[in-house]
Design a protein around this motif. Structure first.
Motif, PDB file in Angstrom:
ATOM      1  N   LEU A 130      42.708 -19.481 -10.899  1.00 29.17           N
ATOM      2  CA  LEU A 130      42.123 -18.668  -9.820  1.00 29.17           C
ATOM      3  C   LEU A 130      40.600 -18.752  -9.880  1.00 29.17           C
ATOM      4  N   PRO A 131      39.947 -19.037  -8.746  1.00 27.81           N
ATOM      5  CA  PRO A 131      38.481 -19.054  -8.745  1.00 27.81           C
ATOM      6  C   PRO A 131      37.926 -17.718  -9.241  1.00 27.81           C
ATOM      7  N   THR A 132      36.882 -17.793 -10.050  1.00 27.66           N
ATOM      8  CA  THR A 132      36.379 -16.569 -10.683  1.00 27.66           C
ATOM      9  C   THR A 132      35.873 -15.574  -9.640  1.00 27.66           C
ATOM     10  N   ALA A 133      35.302 -16.079  -8.537  1.00 27.76           N
ATOM     11  CA  ALA A 133      34.779 -15.159  -7.521  1.00 27.76           C
ATOM     12  C   ALA A 133      35.906 -14.347  -6.901  1.00 27.76           C
ATOM     13  N   VAL A 134      37.067 -14.969  -6.722  1.00 24.50           N
ATOM     14  CA  VAL A 134      38.215 -14.260  -6.161  1.00 24.50           C
ATOM     15  C   VAL A 134      38.655 -13.157  -7.118  1.00 24.50           C
ATOM     16  N   ILE A 171      36.055 -10.210  -6.825  1.00 23.54           N
ATOM     17  CA  ILE A 171      36.132  -9.240  -5.728  1.00 23.54           C
ATOM     18  C   ILE A 171      37.427  -8.436  -5.810  1.00 23.54           C
ATOM     19  N   ALA A 172      38.510  -9.044  -6.298  1.00 31.29           N
ATOM     20  CA  ALA A 172      39.772  -8.312  -6.418  1.00 31.29           C
ATOM     21  C   ALA A 172      39.642  -7.200  -7.449  1.00 31.29           C
ATOM     22  N   GLY A 232      30.914 -15.608 -12.394  1.00 30.72           N
ATOM     23  CA  GLY A 232      31.548 -15.353 -11.105  1.00 30.72           C
ATOM     24  C   GLY A 232      32.383 -14.092 -11.038  1.00 30.72           C
ATOM     25  N   PHE A 248      30.494  -9.171  -9.317  1.00 31.02           N
ATOM     26  CA  PHE A 248      30.970  -8.287  -8.256  1.00 31.02           C
ATOM     27  C   PHE A 248      31.318  -6.900  -8.796  1.00 31.02           C
TER      28      PHE A 248
END
Lengths: 283, 305
Positions: free
Chosen positions: B137-141, B144-145, B244, B248
């Motif tokens: 899974l992309p770290t940015a995703v 934000i989750a 990443g 957030f």
């Protein structure tokens, strides 16, 4: 009379099993499963239509295209490197081999931000080649080449680390037999080595691709965040999220989640069909 | 490409070896030859050359650029940039949160691996695949989750707020994100070792009268030690540099919830290139140190296996 079956001495009592599985599920639920569910829930908060519109927006499509281009260059590049490195390391003896493997592993332990920074130091305006690149009107930093370079760096060890242990395990006897019967090196590689390592290669490519499409930190430093131009999918998610456009941010994120799930499914299938592949990497 | 073996055979036929050439070509037995056994396979020079060239261009030369840039600072300037109060607060957060997250993963990673290796339960293959989610899974995703889940009115956060726990936008949030990132490192390092643990030893301990808890504490856990340490170190090393998934949920307040990689980006955005390089150099130093420790632990564990 229902005789209680005697428990094998190396088997845990039922209460322990329930406790351990329960703790595991609570932990995984909080850290892994809920985040995954939350992405889809947030994306579909206002129904399917707004989510699809967000993915179909021009900026989003440009980001998807750039991510695909980046992966389409970075992954084959690392595959060629991985094949060269594993052929040299696994099939030959030379001093300093352990050091070479450590150096190939290095990008795993370098922060992605530091990875981006070092390319800025080399190709940026104030970098080594900065002025010369401007003279020739070549843009690397804040442009696609920088994004590709940064992606190659962070995914550098994936395929090599998969192939090296696999080729080492297979030894050299098959190749030596082919060569001693007069086969050329390239022919031997294509007809003997490649069929033996193709599943391991695919496994490495799968993991490398997932990371290449999803890299954020390193790409963030070199991209410049120009909408529709130097924005990859993860960067686009960030921009939308910071603009409080949550449905759109999570819609693009959901697309990345689907890619991750697809990667995991293919990986699982490969591990069941070809148990050998799992012996490699570990990252 | 001419096959090596064939060419050598022709040479041998043209120059039949005399006793003298044989004795000359054989290295003294006591000296360990540099190239133990010449591989008969071709392509060594080409592939090693390509490997070293790409490695230098992509990894080594760019990495050296950071050291060279940082060395443009005087020692006093370097210390001022790399060890300013704000930078030290950022290291403390990055290293501290990565350490706590690695400890959490050390505990729950053992439980998870134990359940996956020893037990059968419905949905096991799904759980097994999910453990690798942080790799895919992309770290940015993930970022934000997790931020959405643990924010004060998020699914999980709303239950934490009445307890006085502020998870998101706090060091706690950083730790949660790094726990997500580090989990598969611990599980996947432990898994093969746990699988290979021989049942004989456990049975022996049990037959000698050890209780189950005793067996686990004194026989099983010590055998897992080196792998556990390796997994811990890998998770810690990854967490220290992670960016990443953290930004957030971190809140990014200077001195309070600002991680070291973010400080590098802030310096870069202010065009303080040398200062950014100085902080990066400190982080690189820690990365190399972690790499050495991991290699040492692995070498040490091989001695026992």
């Amino acid at each position: 009379m229902a005789a209680a079956r005697a428990r094998h001495p190396t088997e845990d009592p039922v209460w322990a099993k329930v406790l351990i599985i329960g703790l595991m599920l609570v932990f995984l639920g909080l850290v892994l499963i809920l985040p995954l569910v939350a992405v889809f829930a947030e994306a579909l908060r206002k129904g399917l239509q707004p989510a699809l519109e967000a993915i179909g927006a021009a900026d989003a499509l440009a980001a998807i295209k750039l991510s695909l281009i980046t992966a389409a260059i970075a992954v084959p590049f690392n595959a060629v490197f991985g094949l060269c490195a594993s052929w040299a390391i696994a099939k030959h003896h030379f001093p300093g081999k352990a050091l070479l493997i450590t150096l190939i592993d290095l990008p795993f332990s370098v922060s992605p931000v530091v990875a981006g920074l070092m390319y800025v130091m080399v190709f940026g305006l104030q970098g080594w080649f900065g002025e010369r690149l401007i003279d020739h009107d070549i843009k690397i930093i804040f442009a696609t080449p920088g994004i590709i370079l940064a992606t190659i760096f962070v995914t550098f060890p994936f395929i090599a680390r998969e192939l090296i242990p696999l080729m080492q395990e297979q030894g050299v006897s098959e190749e030596e037999a082919a060569v001693s019967m007069g086969a050329s090196g390239l022919y031997t590689f294509w007809r003997v080595t490649a069929p033996n390592v193709r599943w391991g290669l695919l496994y490495g490519v799968l993991l490398c691709n997932a990371r290449a499409m999803g890299e954020f930190g390193a790409v963030s430093v070199v991209s410049g965040h120009i909408r529709g131009l130097t924005n990859t999918m993860p960067l686009h998610v960030e921009i939308l999220y910071n603009e409080y456009d949550f449905v759109a941010a999570f819609a693009v994120a959901a697309l990345l989640c689907l890619l991750a799930i697809l990667t995991l499914v293919l990986k699982g299938v490969l591990e069941i069909a070809q148990p050998d592949v799992k012996r490699g990497g570990g990252h | 490409m001419a096959p090596f073996g064939a060419r050598r055979r022709i040479l041998d036929d043209d120059h039949p070896m005399t006793a003298e050439t044989i004795s000359m070509s054989r290295p003294p037995a006591a000296r360990r030859p540099l190239f133990r056994r010449r591989s008969a396979l071709p392509g060594f020079g080409l592939t090693l050359g390509v490997t070293l060239t790409i490695l230098s261009l992509i990894v080594l030369i760019p990495l050296s650029a950071i050291a060279i840039k940082a060395s443009s600072l005087s020692p006093a300037q370097f210390v001022a940039a790399a060890f300013s109060e704000r930078a030290i607060a950022a290291y403390r957060l990055s290293f501290g949160a990565a350490f706590v997250a690695a400890v959490i993963n050390g505990v729950f990673g053992v439980l998870t691996t134990w359940a996956l290796v020893r037990y059968d339960f419905p949905g096991k293959s799904v759980v097994n695949a999910l453990v690798d989610l942080p790799f895919a899974l992309p770290t940015a995703v993930a970022g934000i989750a997790l931020a959405t889940l643990y924010s004060p009115n998020g699914w999980v956060g709303q239950y934490l707020t009445p307890l006085g726990i502020k998870a998101a936008y706090n060091p706690v949030g950083v730790t949660i994100a790094l726990t997500f990132i580090g989990l598969p490192f611990v599980v996947r390092t432990l898994e093969p070792v746990m699988r290979d643990l021989s049942a004989d030893v456990e049975e022996a301990a049990a037959s000698l009268g050890a209780g189950r808890i005793d067996t686990i504490l004194r026989v099983i856990l010590p055998a897992l030690g080196p792998a556990w340490l390796t997994g811990f170190a890998l998770a810690f090393a990854r967490g220290v540099g992670e960016y990443g998934s953290v930004i957030f949920i971190a809140g990014n307040m200077p001195y309070k919830s600002e991680i070291a990689p973010l400080l590098i980006i802030i310096q870069l955005e202010q065009f303080e290139y040398a200062n950014a390089a100085a902080i990066a150099l400190v982080m690189l130093g820690v990365s190399f140190l972690m790499l050495l420790i991991i290699n040492a632990v692995q070498a040490w564990s091989r001695r026992f296996s």
